[in-house]
Write an enzyme that holds these catalytic residues in place. Sequence first.
Site, PDB file in Angstrom:
ATOM      1  N   SER A 281      56.378  55.135 177.796  1.00  0.00           N
ATOM      2  CA  SER A 281      55.360  54.121 178.182  1.00  0.00           C
ATOM      3  C   SER A 281      54.615  54.891 178.682  1.00  0.00           C
ATOM      4  O   SER A 281      54.460  56.231 179.494  1.00  0.00           O
ATOM      5  CB  SER A 281      56.353  53.768 179.098  1.00  0.00           C
ATOM      6  OG  SER A 281      55.558  52.929 180.400  1.00  0.00           O
TER       7      SER A 281
ATOM      8  N   LYS B 142      63.101  55.259 180.746  1.00  0.00           N
ATOM      9  CA  LYS B 142      62.261  55.993 179.721  1.00  0.00           C
ATOM     10  C   LYS B 142      62.006  57.694 179.675  1.00  0.00           C
ATOM     11  O   LYS B 142      61.527  58.101 179.198  1.00  0.00           O
ATOM     12  CB  LYS B 142      60.363  55.749 179.599  1.00  0.00           C
ATOM     13  CG  LYS B 142      60.578  54.072 179.350  1.00  0.00           C
ATOM     14  CD  LYS B 142      60.523  53.390 178.463  1.00  0.00           C
ATOM     15  CE  LYS B 142      60.139  51.884 177.953  1.00  0.00           C
ATOM     16  NZ  LYS B 142      61.417  52.132 176.581  1.00  0.00           N
TER      17      LYS B 142
ATOM     18  N   TYR C 265      63.547  51.374 185.531  1.00  0.00           N
ATOM     19  CA  TYR C 265      62.340  51.463 184.454  1.00  0.00           C
ATOM     20  C   TYR C 265      61.599  52.518 184.405  1.00  0.00           C
ATOM     21  O   TYR C 265      62.348  52.882 182.744  1.00  0.00           O
ATOM     22  CB  TYR C 265      61.859  50.427 184.344  1.00  0.00           C
ATOM     23  CG  TYR C 265      60.451  49.435 183.040  1.00  0.00           C
ATOM     24  CD1 TYR C 265      61.072  50.175 182.299  1.00  0.00           C
ATOM     25  CD2 TYR C 265      59.213  50.688 183.504  1.00  0.00           C
ATOM     26  CE1 TYR C 265      60.720  50.079 180.650  1.00  0.00           C
ATOM     27  CE2 TYR C 265      58.660  50.607 182.372  1.00  0.00           C
ATOM     28  CZ  TYR C 265      59.168  50.222 180.887  1.00  0.00           C
ATOM     29  OH  TYR C 265      58.016  50.128 180.067  1.00  0.00           O
TER      30      TYR C 265
HETATM   31  N1  UFG Z   1      46.694  42.925 188.181  1.00  0.00           N
HETATM   32  C1  UFG Z   1      47.050  41.457 188.660  1.00  0.00           C
HETATM   33  N2  UFG Z   1      47.133  40.362 189.320  1.00  0.00           N
HETATM   34  C2  UFG Z   1      48.187  40.138 188.340  1.00  0.00           C
HETATM   35  C3  UFG Z   1      49.061  41.027 187.493  1.00  0.00           C
HETATM   36  C4  UFG Z   1      48.527  42.408 187.454  1.00  0.00           C
HETATM   37  O1  UFG Z   1      45.320  41.718 189.358  1.00  0.00           O
HETATM   38  O2  UFG Z   1      49.595  39.232 188.415  1.00  0.00           O
HETATM   39  C5  UFG Z   1      46.846  43.966 188.613  1.00  0.00           C
HETATM   40  C6  UFG Z   1      47.701  44.977 188.442  1.00  0.00           C
HETATM   41  O3  UFG Z   1      47.232  45.242 190.071  1.00  0.00           O
HETATM   42  C7  UFG Z   1      46.642  46.013 187.541  1.00  0.00           C
HETATM   43  C8  UFG Z   1      46.102  45.469 186.062  1.00  0.00           C
HETATM   44  O4  UFG Z   1      46.296  44.399 186.766  1.00  0.00           O
HETATM   45  O5  UFG Z   1      45.928  46.870 188.505  1.00  0.00           O
HETATM   46  C9  UFG Z   1      47.444  45.557 185.467  1.00  0.00           C
HETATM   47  O6  UFG Z   1      48.671  45.232 185.227  1.00  0.00           O
HETATM   48  P1  UFG Z   1      49.850  45.109 184.912  1.00  0.00           P
HETATM   49  O7  UFG Z   1      51.283  44.920 185.687  1.00  0.00           O
HETATM   50  O8  UFG Z   1      49.731  44.508 183.700  1.00  0.00           O
HETATM   51  O9  UFG Z   1      50.192  46.609 184.556  1.00  0.00           O
HETATM   52  P2  UFG Z   1      50.751  47.248 184.778  1.00  0.00           P
HETATM   53  O10 UFG Z   1      49.248  48.799 184.369  1.00  0.00           O
HETATM   54  O11 UFG Z   1      50.915  47.469 186.301  1.00  0.00           O
HETATM   55  O12 UFG Z   1      51.856  48.523 184.122  1.00  0.00           O
HETATM   56  C10 UFG Z   1      51.913  48.062 182.631  1.00  0.00           C
HETATM   57  C11 UFG Z   1      53.479  47.969 182.210  1.00  0.00           C
HETATM   58  C12 UFG Z   1      54.740  48.825 182.821  1.00  0.00           C
HETATM   59  C13 UFG Z   1      54.358  50.492 182.127  1.00  0.00           C
HETATM   60  C14 UFG Z   1      52.731  50.754 182.971  1.00  0.00           C
HETATM   61  C15 UFG Z   1      52.538  51.763 182.030  1.00  0.00           C
HETATM   62  O13 UFG Z   1      53.596  46.876 182.527  1.00  0.00           O
HETATM   63  O14 UFG Z   1      56.030  48.994 182.452  1.00  0.00           O
HETATM   64  O15 UFG Z   1      51.674  49.539 182.428  1.00  0.00           O
HETATM   65  O16 UFG Z   1      51.381  52.042 182.523  1.00  0.00           O
HETATM   66  F1  UFG Z   1      55.268  51.299 182.539  1.00  0.00           F
END
Ligand code: UFG
Length: 338
Positions: free
Chosen positions: A124, A152, A148
């Site tokens: 990841s 990885k 988590y």
């Molecule tokens: N976000 C919101 N509202 C929500 C959920 C997310 O605004 O309800 C925003 C977050 O702040 C972020 C973006 O949407 O800016 C993406 O968030 P995600 O949680 O979808 O994804 P992340 O990039 O935080 O994390 C993902 C995976 C992880 C992995 C990571 C790798 O969930 O498992 O990408 O870069 F490790």
Amino acid sequence: MSILVTGGTGFIGSHTCVELLEAGYDLVVFDNFSNSKPSVIDKIADISGRGFKFYHTDMNDKNALKRIFADNQIECVIHFAGYKAVGESVEKPLMYYQNNITGTLNLLEAMTDAGVKKIVFSSSATVYGVPRKVPITEDEPLSVTNPYGRTKLMIEDILRDLYVSDDSWSIIMLRYFNPVGGHESGLLCEDPNGIPNNLMPRILDTVFGKQEKMQVFGNDYPTVDGTGVRDYIHVQDLAKGHVKAVERLMRVNEIQAINLGTGRGYSVLELIKTFEQVNNVSIPVEFSPRRPGDVAECFADTKKAYDLLGWKAELGVSEMCRDSYKARLMLMQGSDNA
Ligand code: UFG
């Protein structure tokens, strides 16, 4: 000769099984259904028009792993099985280390005993921690911020050590950016247990009335519109990347870490807007404070994937939003209650 797919009924695993079967590979698949449903097995077979051997088992069952390698001619393994919720990993670190690390060690031991030395590992972009720059190349320093992510990175380290000890292994570690979407048939999608944390499942929960408003975490980042930017990638593109990785493993003995992303970042608001337009729905939004641990921008440098695998993502955010919606709609309509 077959490919063994661990965690093959999960979100990325199931899409990859379809692509592998369609490319003509024979599969042996196992899953413990900890985050997926048995009905996925038939869906994979229906979409691809091909059957495969399935074991309902767990990578913590060493004897079961042994049996799988004894009973089948496995040439290569694609290893998806593992827990993957960041928040849960902070609450239950031992469960994460036990399952992801011990399970992987069991798998690698079983492979070693059976003389199978080709593996594609589901890593990841989380291993980049807080990136120093974007786009992120594979040689950026690695660091992680939660158990988590640490599993990885630890598994990547284990694989690097294994290769140092025996360079007849072929190992590709695929670092996924933000997988979304579903199969174009609408039959396969992400179906997370419990309350989802990720953006796309939350958008879907809002559209389908499971929550009133879409919380956008932070609108003061130094980005195009103040909201976080990520590299969303369609799960079907991701699945195709695995087929390319397997093709390379069959040719070359090496260890490689390769980013799978589109190379293009989209903000939270851009993704929400695209979803509204493509699916003709409206999504009420509410801004809340930044989510702890989030970074402003994260997107992949995709050159290595193209150079080594001849792979690049073909589907854009419109298709991601279209297919995520379609698959969830079909799920809600009860096509999957198994
Ligand atoms: N976000 C919101 N509202 C929500 C959920 C997310 O605004 O309800 C925003 C977050 O702040 C972020 C973006 O949407 O800016 C993406 O968030 P995600 O949680 O979808 O994804 P992340 O990039 O935080 O994390 C993902 C995976 C992880 C992995 C990571 C790798 O969930 O498992 O990408 O870069 F490790």
